[in-house]
Design a protein around this motif. Structure first.
Motif, short mmCIF file in Angstrom:
data_model
loop_
_atom_site.label_atom_id
_atom_site.label_comp_id
_atom_site.label_asym_id
_atom_site.label_seq_id
_atom_site.Cartn_x
_atom_site.Cartn_y
_atom_site.Cartn_z
N ALA A 88 0.84 -1.21 0.00
CA ALA A 88 0.00 0.00 0.00
C ALA A 88 0.87 1.26 0.00
CB ALA A 88 -0.96 -0.01 1.19
N GLU A 89 1.99 1.21 0.69
CA GLU A 89 2.92 2.35 0.67
C GLU A 89 3.49 2.53 -0.73
OE1 GLU A 89 6.81 4.16 3.00
OE2 GLU A 89 6.18 2.10 3.42
N ALA A 90 3.83 1.44 -1.40
CA ALA A 90 4.34 1.52 -2.76
C ALA A 90 3.28 2.09 -3.71
CB ALA A 90 4.79 0.15 -3.25
N PHE A 91 2.01 1.71 -3.51
CA PHE A 91 0.92 2.28 -4.33
C PHE A 91 0.86 3.78 -4.13
CE2 PHE A 91 -1.60 -1.87 -3.39
CZ PHE A 91 -0.77 -2.60 -4.20
N ALA A 92 0.98 4.22 -2.86
CA ALA A 92 0.92 5.65 -2.54
C ALA A 92 2.07 6.40 -3.22
CB ALA A 92 0.94 5.85 -1.03
N GLU A 93 3.25 5.82 -3.22
CA GLU A 93 4.41 6.46 -3.86
C GLU A 93 4.20 6.59 -5.37
OE1 GLU A 93 7.77 4.10 -2.70
OE2 GLU A 93 7.64 4.75 -0.60
N ILE A 94 3.67 5.54 -6.00
CA ILE A 94 3.40 5.61 -7.43
C ILE A 94 2.32 6.65 -7.71
CG2 ILE A 94 2.42 4.32 -9.39
CD1 ILE A 94 3.98 1.87 -8.37
N GLY A 97 3.78 10.13 -7.52
CA GLY A 97 4.61 10.44 -8.68
C GLY A 97 3.79 10.70 -9.93
N LEU A 98 2.75 9.89 -10.13
CA LEU A 98 1.90 10.05 -11.32
C LEU A 98 0.98 11.26 -11.23
CD1 LEU A 98 0.79 6.33 -11.85
CD2 LEU A 98 2.40 7.61 -13.26
N GLY A 99 0.69 11.67 -9.99
CA GLY A 99 -0.32 12.71 -9.81
C GLY A 99 -1.71 12.16 -10.03
N LYS A 100 -1.84 10.84 -9.98
CA LYS A 100 -3.11 10.13 -10.18
C LYS A 100 -3.17 8.97 -9.18
CE LYS A 100 -4.23 12.28 -14.04
NZ LYS A 100 -4.95 13.50 -13.83
N LYS A 101 -4.34 8.70 -8.67
CA LYS A 101 -4.51 7.57 -7.76
C LYS A 101 -4.43 6.27 -8.55
CE LYS A 101 -7.41 10.38 -4.84
NZ LYS A 101 -8.77 10.76 -4.51
N VAL A 102 -3.95 5.21 -7.88
CA VAL A 102 -3.88 3.89 -8.49
C VAL A 102 -4.58 2.89 -7.57
CG1 VAL A 102 -1.74 4.34 -9.74
CG2 VAL A 102 -1.63 3.28 -7.48
#
Length: 159
Positions: A88-94, A97-102
């Motif tokens: 979940a932390e890795a998702f937050a970092e991505i 960076g993207l400026g978009k939720k994943v």
């Protein structure tokens, strides 16, 4: 990277493995999504439910797509509940960076990389070696998966 989205190879691969136009796993999709959201909370992170992920999971959830050029146990499994502690932390970092939720939608069985979709429908791959771009939509991501070609780094898409 321009890939032809709805190639006969991609559409045949999906059809051979149980996908049809209009497929919907119904309330099971919502249950899987809620399990994933709760797991992120358990990890100390908030994971927003995305319309793009919800649509994808309703349509492709619980499918297993074996790679035609690999051994039978190597496949894509579309189950958002699969993951590992700290993902979940890795998702937050991505997302940052993207400026978009994943949101996670599945994983590969060989190296357990996680497939993610962002809020505008692009697909990414979180692997132990980093994050990678899969395509502008699911069909582009499927075509790239079948091609075996290298994937651009997710950082190339950071804002």
């Amino acid at each position: 990277m321009a890939l032809s989205s709805h190639t006969p190879e991609v559409m045949g691969w999906l059809a051979r493995n149980g996908w049809t136009t209009g497929r919907d796993i119904g309330s099971l999709a919502d249950t899987l999504i809620e399990i994933r959201v709760q797991d992120a909370i358990r990890q100390g992170w908030h994971l927003d439910t995305l319309k793009t992920a919800t649509r994808f999971i309703h349509s492709y959830g619980k499918l297993e797509l074996p790679y035609p050029r690999s051994s039978p146990e190597v496949a894509l499994k579309f189950d958002p509940t699969a993951g590992y502690d700290g993902d979940a932390e890795a998702f937050a970092e991505i997302s940052e960076g993207l400026g978009k939720k994943v949101f996670p939608v599945g994983y590969e069985t060989y190296e357990f990389g996680i497939w993610l979709v962002d809020e505008i429908g692009r697909f990414f791959y979180l692997h132990h070696t980093g994050g990678y771009f899969l395509g502008e939509n699911e069909y582009d991501a499927f075509a790239l998966a079948l091609s075996g070609k290298s994937r651009p780094d997710v950082e190339d898409f950071f804002v």
